[in-house]
Design a protein around this motif. Structure first.
Motif, PDB file in Angstrom:
ATOM      1  N   LYS A 121       0.842  -1.186   0.000  1.00  0.00           N
ATOM      2  CA  LYS A 121       0.000   0.000   0.000  1.00  0.00           C
ATOM      3  C   LYS A 121       0.882   1.241   0.000  1.00  0.00           C
ATOM      4  O   LYS A 121       1.904   1.277   0.684  1.00  0.00           O
ATOM      5  CB  LYS A 121      -0.888   0.024   1.244  1.00  0.00           C
ATOM      6  N   PRO A 122       0.489   2.266  -0.734  1.00  0.00           N
ATOM      7  CA  PRO A 122       1.304   3.489  -0.742  1.00  0.00           C
ATOM      8  C   PRO A 122       1.173   4.232   0.592  1.00  0.00           C
ATOM      9  O   PRO A 122       0.181   4.109   1.285  1.00  0.00           O
ATOM     10  CB  PRO A 122       0.729   4.308  -1.901  1.00  0.00           C
ATOM     11  N   LYS A 123       2.230   5.000   0.940  1.00  0.00           N
ATOM     12  CA  LYS A 123       2.193   5.769   2.172  1.00  0.00           C
ATOM     13  C   LYS A 123       1.225   6.928   2.026  1.00  0.00           C
ATOM     14  O   LYS A 123       1.067   7.520   0.956  1.00  0.00           O
ATOM     15  CB  LYS A 123       3.578   6.315   2.487  1.00  0.00           C
TER      16      LYS A 123
END
Length: 126
Positions: A121-123
């Protein structure tokens, strides 16, 4: 509580203690990472046997003792190596040679069941 200094003596005493009273025997492992100390303790409420080491050489022996005790606790015998190494590919090729009209299905390795890589998951932006 008696610390046994020889690994061979400890292993023999631990296995014989478990064989004498398997229902009452307890096995405790303590690892102190800050000190690098491993303490093994086996007791049946009447006899207590302990082994202490600071050496990493005993880790392989420790794994062998764990495997031996777990097999005894599960009441299993080690499986011979010859029955484990059955080639799966030979069965599939023998089947295709005997019956060429048999339909075969293939499963792609990219799916979740095939052990594919899960995306991270992207930050979150602040």
């Amino acid at each position: 509580m008696v610390y046994i200094s020889s690994w061979q003596d400890f292993q023999e005493a631990a296995e014989s203690l478990y064989e004498r009273s398997p229902k009452n025997t307890r096995y405790c492992v303590k690892w102190r990472g800050s000190e690098g100390k491993l303490v093994l303790k086996i007791t049946d409420d009447t006899t207590c046997i302990k082994f202490k080491t600071y050496s990493s050489v005993f880790l392989n022996r420790f794994e062998a003792l764990n495997l031996s005790l777990m097999q005894k606790m599960q009441n299993r015998r080690p499986v011979p190596r010859s029955t484990i190494a059955v080639p799966l590919v030979a069965e599939n090729t023998a089947q295709s040679v005997q019956d060429p009209s048999a339909a075969t299905t293939s499963v792609s390795a990219g799916g979740a069941a095939g052990g594919g890589v899960k995306k991270k998951k992207p930050k979150k932006k602040k």
